[in-house]
Design a protein around this motif. Structure first.
Motif, short mmCIF file in Angstrom:
data_model
loop_
_atom_site.label_atom_id
_atom_site.label_comp_id
_atom_site.label_asym_id
_atom_site.label_seq_id
_atom_site.Cartn_x
_atom_site.Cartn_y
_atom_site.Cartn_z
N UNK A 22 14.22 1.31 10.73
CA UNK A 22 12.82 1.76 10.79
C UNK A 22 12.37 2.41 9.49
N UNK A 66 10.97 0.63 7.16
CA UNK A 66 9.70 -0.04 6.90
C UNK A 66 9.12 -0.43 8.25
N UNK A 67 7.80 -0.53 8.29
CA UNK A 67 7.16 -0.87 9.56
C UNK A 67 7.47 -2.33 9.93
N UNK A 125 1.13 2.60 11.27
CA UNK A 125 1.11 1.14 11.14
C UNK A 125 0.98 0.48 12.50
N UNK A 126 1.71 1.00 13.47
CA UNK A 126 1.68 0.43 14.82
C UNK A 126 0.29 0.58 15.44
N UNK A 167 9.80 -8.08 12.27
CA UNK A 167 9.72 -7.20 13.42
C UNK A 167 9.52 -8.00 14.70
N UNK A 213 4.58 6.84 8.81
CA UNK A 213 4.04 5.58 8.32
C UNK A 213 4.10 4.51 9.41
N UNK A 214 5.22 4.45 10.12
CA UNK A 214 5.38 3.40 11.12
C UNK A 214 4.45 3.59 12.31
N UNK A 260 0.80 -1.22 0.00
CA UNK A 260 0.00 0.00 0.00
C UNK A 260 0.84 1.28 0.00
N UNK A 261 2.06 1.22 0.51
CA UNK A 261 2.86 2.44 0.52
C UNK A 261 3.82 2.52 -0.66
N UNK A 320 -1.99 -1.87 13.91
CA UNK A 320 -1.68 -3.23 14.37
C UNK A 320 -2.16 -3.46 15.81
#
Lengths: 669, 541
Positions: A245, A247-248, B517-518, A310, B513-514, A37-38, B521
């Motif tokens: 970090x 990417x998630x 995302x977190x 992760x 973004x992270x 999606x990104x 989640x």
């Protein structure tokens, strides 16, 4: 749909639909897979440009150029590396491939079975995170098959890290690039600039999630059909965007591909006994069209649940220090990280093993290779050699019970009788086995007289090693209980203390040969012990009156026998090293050649009967293992890798020599 | 520091001495100590107008939500969201788009209400830990204090989500202050702190109560008597030095009072955190606050000239008004961000500025967030960022859009339509991708004009289009009403929280973004039915 002992896993035959519908329509169908999606969409050329302009590469160029160096020349070098390396994925070629592969696969294979649930799991997460596909590597077909499956299941087409050997092939090299392959040099640890370009290229793909990344952790096709010790370079490159970090998360999807028959089976065996591998060339590939007339049975592809990188890291590694390095600079891999990557890679390979499907042929080879016969000196040519078919059927049944207990997926057509399955499998492999008129099953080596010359031995070894490859396919199922059994016999008791310490020695000695999760010897031991006990108790009641074979009479001896060829090889290596003067040194290639020559002499002189000691891949593992144990010292020099014997050699060799053959091994000489 | 002519200086000095002699500065005996009023300049300060926040804060402020009692979002009879009250520009305005936005974004429904408890539950209030000796002496000193349950509870929390959530449920906190004390001047604080040391009482200073760092929460394991030191009655500007452009102010003053009083004299601090209506000067120092317009005025640490901090071991202060010293570490930097743990900040000397001649809003639309970030980065590189620039992502832009008031005429709605058409169709911006930067220029007319030009030029390089003053102003309004909106959301099972950080430029996009995302989640892992709305906005630092 086929169930393979895992009730929750249904395998679907991809070729079934292909056989009913037009390949042309298939290759021309609408293809719009979901994407990350990104992702910012970009062309392969734009990707290469982005890499070239990346701060990371700029920095590498500045560093390489030094104070008054020529940055422009380096830039051009980077550009040419990228051109040589980069993929060029485009739909035209992909569609052509889809058409061709559909044809080829239909000709080669009866079925290509895929666990659809696994595919759906991947489909679900494709949009959420960058994906890394990690298939096992047994054949060149692997990556073609993966791309074919992605196309069939509307998954985004992966870009694949391939070895440089394809690149030299005219047309095919470019075709593969256009289908999504990019090339990596086999070794570039001594070329930091290439490393910088390559790693930035891979990381750019991961960061933007341009396409799922696919590579082979084992680094190369496993000729022996055993999982190879994973290579860590590419995996650590892939981890970097997460550590920084950028990417998630990134999801690793291990994929197990099991072949009922491997296309390259003959080639591999020849390579293993030292007949060099023919260089890949387009004309060579065309000649291979003869392959198309053969029946290669079924292929099983198992997509494992995605592993979150992760979650794997969390709790194991503090990633905050990585944020301290500016992003244009390369990360320095700490020892903790190296250990972590090692650990991760092993757990992926273990998963790959876990998803392998046990085929009837792998069961038959396991039994036939242990049959009370001697491949080198058959006692009699027609009546005594080989196994009686009813006995074989009985043993297969026992082995299947064991494997069910161990919990592996099995391919066994339920609709057919046991005998029918075995007979058709034997027929499929008629180049390796023969069913005589008297109802005996013989490996094709058993038919000829006592060998006279080296060539004859090498030829026989080829046949044996081809069969051994299929046995190797399921060795991971037995290695833990077998090592426990061997340790118990060595310790002369079932007591925990001495048995466990010998178990650990075996794990250490064979750690290049078989995959063990680092640091979990205790867990492996417990698992092996419990399997050994459960299987033994399972088999004793089955003990049949008409055929007292090893598998039923003494399961732990049976297990030991399976691994006997490896013990022999390691002992042979030690014996050879002991003939050398203390402190003498040899270049790696020279050492391997001498080992093979030594092995051949042993066989010719009748001091050994084990043809598998000719397999060169085992020497490599043994030498690596002995270096780790301190019996050899490895030195990297300008002209290659050298090995020196050390004072530890005697000590280690004694320990290896103490690996006794199982007591019931039939003495034949 | 320009030297004043000698006679002027002596004049000033004489007047100051006179001021001492007259003793005229203690208005209506609100000073409990005669010594307190020491400095009055010739330009005598007006007797203090009462603070926005009285001793009984609950008379003006909501006890279980944000802001004034009379100001809040509510659903009117037409089932539309309306902002009640008279205090704000937005007051009395109907926001027709908001309800639908809430329903579609969160799956909220008007039928599905989670009303807060109307009163706090007296059973939840733990009995106070008494320290008789301390209380006796405090009474003798004549310092205002309270043991009242409400007074204590309303100083037991800041405005974190979990704190407001607890209040709405009736106010269940495990541990709350045992005693509230209102000092009137520095000397009062000195006495209270000394007394607390003698009697082993612990002190939590309390200003505006808008903390979002849980600094006001009482430690559960604290067995001693906890005293909440409410600073709001120390709200005087002690002096203004027009030559040096500094002002000495008592730490309990609330932001809006400070700016209003300074404005009466033609000055401002320019420090404008989002909570400026309710937060206190001492709180700003204690939390190392950053203001919206810090590009021009600086953050609190840049504004600070002098501090008085009462610690258990005596008063911490520098012995000069020098704005900086090159010798030794700056002790004030230890106090900044100490959240009241080291002592009580009583008096603060700040740099002040003349009120700006000109103030102008503006806004820029970018095709996407990444372009917006790149533009802000360039502004920071060129150091041409206006007093305030705030980049909102698409989700926040749409959120802001939902706050558009009912349009007054067909003409305005027609104009709005045209603008939208221009941006989305003519310029090809994707309405689900574009993002907006709101701008605020401040300074003299010339500077503002020049800055405007430069900013729009930089923006154009990144595909930014000027999008008018209205959008800008509405963007800033969002910062003031957002906390009121949270209360509305909580009425309908929607919770919200905000968090801040600062990071290097090259990690902005990754961070946004992270974090999103977190959130997604964690919500999923916790079984939240609807996906959370995560928006982000950024500014240059």
């Amino acid at each position: 749909m086929v169930s393979l002992g895992y009730p929750e896993e249904r395998f679907e035959d991809v070729l079934e639909e292909r056989r009913c519908n037009s390949d042309l329509l298939f290759s021309a169908r609408r293809f719009a897979p979901p994407t990350y999606k990104h992702r910012c969409p970009r062309s392969p050329a734009a990707l290469r440009r982005a890499v070239l302009d990346s701060p990371r590469l700029q920095q590498a160029i500045r560093e390489m150029a030094g104070e008054d160096g020529d940055t422009e020349a380096l830039r051009q070098e980077a550009q040419s590396i990228l051109r040589e390396m980069g993929h060029n994925q485009g739909m035209t070629v992909v569609r052509t491939f889809a058409f061709m592969l559909s044809r080829i696969f239909k000709a080669l294979f009866r079925h290509v079975r895929v666990n659809e649930e696994g595919v759906q799991r991947v489909q679900k997460v494709v949009q959420e995170c960058p994906i890394v596909l990690l298939p096992s590597h047994r054949s060149y077909i692997d990556f073609l098959l993966m791309s074919f499956l992605c196309y069939s299941y509307d998954l985004p087409l992966p870009v694949i890290a391939a070895g440089m050997d394809f690149q030299g092939m005219r047309l095919v090299g470019e075709m593969l690039q256009a289908s999504g392959a990019f090339y990596m040099r086999r070794s570039f640890s001594n070329n930091p600039f290439y490393w910088a370009v390559f790693s930035e290229y891979v990381q750019a793909i991961v960061r933007n999630g341009d396409a799922p990344l696919e590579f082979f952790l084992e680094g190369t096709r496993s000729r022996s059909n055993k999982s190879l010790s994973p290579k860590l370079g590419l995996l650590s490159i892939v981890m970097e965007p997460l550590l920084r970090a950028q990417v998630f998360d990134a999801l690793l999807v291990p994929v197990s591909i099991s072949y009922e028959r491997i296309l390259e089976e003959n080639l591999y065996a020849r390579e293993l006994v030292g007949v060099p591998k023919p260089k890949e060339s387009t004309s060579g590939l065309l000649k291979a069209h003869r392959i198309l007339q053969n029946d290669y049975g079924s292929v099983f592809v198992y997509f494992h649940p995605p592993m979150s990188l992760k979650s794997f890291i969390s709790g194991r590694l503090d990633i905050t220090p990585f944020s301290m390095t500016p992003r244009h600079m390369a990360l320095r891999l700490s020892d903790t990280l190296r250990v972590l990557v090692h650990h991760l890679a092993h757990s992926v390979v273990l998963r790959q093993q876990h998803g392998m499907v046990v085929t009837p042929w792998s069961l038959l080879t396991t039994l036939l290779l242990q049959a009370p016969s001697d491949h080198l000196f058959p006692t009699s040519c027609n009546s005594e050699g080989g196994v009686h078919l009813p006995d074989l059927l009985h043993d297969v049944r026992c082995l299947r019970t064991v494997i069910t207990k161990i919990g592996a997926m099995q391919d066994w057509p339920d609709a057919q009788s046991h005998e029918a399955v075995v007979l058709s499998t034997l027929a499929m492999n008629s180049s390796l086995v023969t069913l005589t008129k008297e109802g005996r099953v013989l490996l094709n080596v058993d038919k000829v007289d006592r060998p006279k010359c080296r060539d004859d031995i090498l030829n026989r070894a080829c046949t044996v090693l081809t069969c051994a490859a299929y046995r190797n396919h399921i060795l991971h199922l037995f290695v833990r209980p077998a090592f426990v059994a061997m340790a118990q016999r060595h310790a002369g008791s079932v007591e925990d203390g001495p048995t466990f310490s010998h178990f650990c020695f075996l794990v250490q000695l064979f750690s290049e040969e078989f995959i063990f999760e680092p640091g979990s010897e205790r867990k492996d031991y417990e698992e092996g012990l419990s399997l050994l006990q459960r299987c033994s108790s399972l088999l004793y009641p089955l003990d049949s009156q008409h055929h007292p074979s090893t598998i039923t009479t003494n399961f732990s001896v049976f297990l030991g026998q399976i691994f006997q060829p490896f013990c022999c090889s390691y002992q042979m290596v030690c014996n050879y090293l002991l003939t050398l003067e203390h402190g003498s040194m040899q270049k790696e290639s020279q050492l391997l050649a001498s080992l093979q020559e030594f092995a051949l002499q042993q066989l010719l002189e009748g001091r050994s009967t084990e043809l598998e000691i000719l397999a060169i891949n085992v020497y490599k593992n043994a030498v690596a293992s002995l270096s780790r144990l301190g019996a050899l010292r490895r030195e990297r020099r300008k002209d290659g890798v050298w090995f020196l014997t050390t004072s530890q050699l005697h000590h280690v060799a004694d320990a290896v020599a103490s690996l006794k053959p199982p007591s019931q091994l039939p003495a034949k000489l | 520091m320009a030297a004043a002519p000698g006679n002027e200086r002596s004049q000033e000095r004489l007047q100051r001495i006179m001021g001492h002699l007259q003793g005229n500065a203690a208005p209506e005996g609100r000073r409990s100590s005669a010594v307190a009023q020491t400095i009055e300049s010739s330009e005598q300060l007006k007797p203090s107008s009462a603070s926005t926040i009285p001793k009984r804060r609950q008379e003006v402020l909501k006890w279980n939500g944000w802001g004034y009692i009379d100001s809040k979002f509510a659903i009117n009879k037409q089932q539309q969201v309306e902002f009640l009250g008279k205090r704000y520009k937005l007051s009395g305005v109907v926001l027709p788009a908001l309800r639908e936005w809430m329903e579609t974004t969160f799956g909220a429904s008007l039928d599905h209400r989670s009303a807060p408890k109307s009163h706090l539950n007296p059973e939840y209030i733990p009995p106070p830990v008494q320290n008789a000796g301390f209380l006796l002496e405090l009474k003798e000193m004549g310092i205002a204090h309270s043991l009242d349950a409400e007074d204590r509870l309303f100083r037991a929390h800041g405005h974190c989500l979990h704190e407001i959530f607890a209040l709405r449920g009736g106010g269940k906190f495990e541990r709350i202050p045992d005693l509230v004390v209102w000092p009137c001047c520095h000397e009062d604080v000195l006495k209270i702190v000394n007394l607390a040391v003698t009697h082993n009482v612990c002190i939590i200073p309390f200003g505006g109560g808008t903390s979002v760092s849980s600094a006001l929460e009482c430690p559960l394991e604290e067995k001693r008597c906890i005293l909440s030191l409410d600073m709001t009655q120390m709200n005087q500007i002690l002096w203004i030095d027009e030559n040096n452009l500094t002002a000495c102010i008592e730490a309990g003053i609330i932001g809006q009072d400070l700016e209003r009083k300074l404005a009466e004299r033609g000055f401002c601090t320019g420090h404008e955190p989002d909570s400026v209506e309710f937060s206190s000067l001492g709180g700003w120092v204690a939390t190392r606050a950053s203001g919206m317009k810090k590009n021009v005025y600086g953050n609190i640490e840049d504004l600070l000239v002098h501090l008085k901090v009462v610690t258990p071991r005596g008063v911490l202060e520098k012995s000069c008004q020098g704005p900086r010293l090159s010798t030794g570490p700056d002790v004030y930097h230890m106090v900044l961000g100490s959240e009241g743990t080291l002592g009580v900040i009583t008096e603060v000397t700040l740099k002040i500025r003349p009120l700006p001649e000109c103030q102008k809003y503006g806004s820029v639309v970018f095709p996407n967030f990444a372009q917006g970030v790149a533009c802000l980065r360039e502004m920071a590189r060129q150091r041409c960022a206006p007093a305030s620039v705030r980049l909102m992502d698409n989700a926040q832009f749409q959120f802001g859009h939902a706050l558009k008031p009912q349009v007054s005429s067909i003409f305005t709605s027609f104009l709005d339509g045209l603008k939208k058409l221009y941006i989305t169709k003519f310029k090809g911006f994707d309405p689900n991708n574009l993002c907006v930067a709101t701008l605020l220029f401040e300074g003299d007319r010339e500077t503002v004009l020049q800055q405007e030009m430069q900013v729009y030029k930089v923006a154009a390089k990144f595909g930014g289009l000027a999008a008018g003053e209205d959008n800008g102003q509405r963007g800033y309004m969002l910062t003031f009403v957002i906390a009121y909106l949270r209360d509305l959301g909580m009425d309908y099972y929607i919770i919200g929280e905000s968090f801040e950080t600062s990071i290097p430029w090259d990690r902005v996009l990754d961070l946004c973004r992270n974090v999103k995302g977190r959130l997604v989640q964690e919500s999923r892992d916790h079984g939240v039915q609807f996906s959370p709305l995560a928006t982000c906005s950024g500014k240059t630092t």
